[in-house]
Design an enzyme around this catalytic site. Structure first.
Site, PDB file in Angstrom:
ATOM      1  N   HIS A 130       0.820  -1.315   0.082  1.00  0.00           N
ATOM      2  CA  HIS A 130       0.011   0.161   0.302  1.00  0.00           C
ATOM      3  C   HIS A 130       0.722   1.021   0.179  1.00  0.00           C
ATOM      4  O   HIS A 130       0.552   2.289   0.185  1.00  0.00           O
ATOM      5  CB  HIS A 130      -1.203   0.038   1.483  1.00  0.00           C
ATOM      6  CG  HIS A 130      -1.957  -1.215   1.458  1.00  0.00           C
ATOM      7  ND1 HIS A 130      -2.090  -2.218   2.413  1.00  0.00           N
ATOM      8  CD2 HIS A 130      -2.888  -1.519  -0.011  1.00  0.00           C
ATOM      9  CE1 HIS A 130      -3.334  -2.797   2.405  1.00  0.00           C
ATOM     10  NE2 HIS A 130      -4.246  -3.147   1.426  1.00  0.00           N
ATOM     11  N   SER A 174      -3.367  -7.055   2.927  1.00  0.00           N
ATOM     12  CA  SER A 174      -3.887  -7.606   4.213  1.00  0.00           C
ATOM     13  C   SER A 174      -4.656  -8.512   5.154  1.00  0.00           C
ATOM     14  O   SER A 174      -4.317  -8.416   5.984  1.00  0.00           O
ATOM     15  CB  SER A 174      -4.991  -6.268   4.400  1.00  0.00           C
ATOM     16  OG  SER A 174      -4.182  -4.866   3.999  1.00  0.00           O
TER      17      SER A 174
END
Length: 169
Positions: free
Chosen positions: A19, A129
């Protein structure tokens, strides 16, 4: 793009190095980037959006003045239109991601917002994630294992760290 604003949406639970890399690359393409923590009722994040937003802000270098973090409940395209954003930035790791992202991009385009896909760098593509949460859970489990070979169960009792393989048939 002069005066351009792009939105990078996600639950960011947690905010991974992948990210961060996408934000670093996107901030060079657009004048301003909003990392938008989406509040999604279908997902059960490990922390509230405001707490996750603080973690994301803390992960950003202090000199990234063109990056802001915000939270939003609702369609990302609606947020973009309200803020005057010209694009939604999305990371793509796999062909399956691209198929899903193509559907989202088509919907967002009908709503008036373009999508820019950035491929994830190969060295960062393996960590999602979901995997990061699983790794965090494993670390927590190891940390709760005490020196006596016992681990606390969720109900508060201790469970032996060694399996008893004897049978009393």
């Amino acid at each position: 793009m002069r005066g351009s604003l792009a939105v990078y949406p996600g639950t960011f639970d947690p905010f991974t190095p992948g990210h961060g890399d996408l934000v670093a690359r996107a901030r060079m393409m657009f004048d301003r980037i909003v990392v938008l923590l989406a509040v999604n009722a279908d997902k059960q994040p490990t922390a509230e959006a405001t707490a996750r937003a603080v973690r994301v802000r803390d992960a950003m270098p202090a000199d990234w003045g063109n990056v802001e973090v915000d939270t939003w409940t609702g369609l990302t395209a609606t947020y973009c239109l309200r803020r005057g954003a010209t694009a939604i930035v999305r990371g793509v790791r796999t062909a399956a991601d691209l198929h899903y992202e193509h559907q989202l991009a088509a919907m967002n385009e009908r709503l008036g917002v373009q999508t820019v896909w950035l491929p994830t760098r190969p060295q960062l593509a393996a960590t999602s994630s979901t995997i990061a949460r699983a790794q965090d859970a494993a670390k927590s489990a190891r940390a709760s294992y005490d020196a006596g070979g016992r681990v606390s169960s969720p109900r508060g009792s201790a469970v032996s760290g060694e399996a008893d393989l004897s049978h009393s048939d």
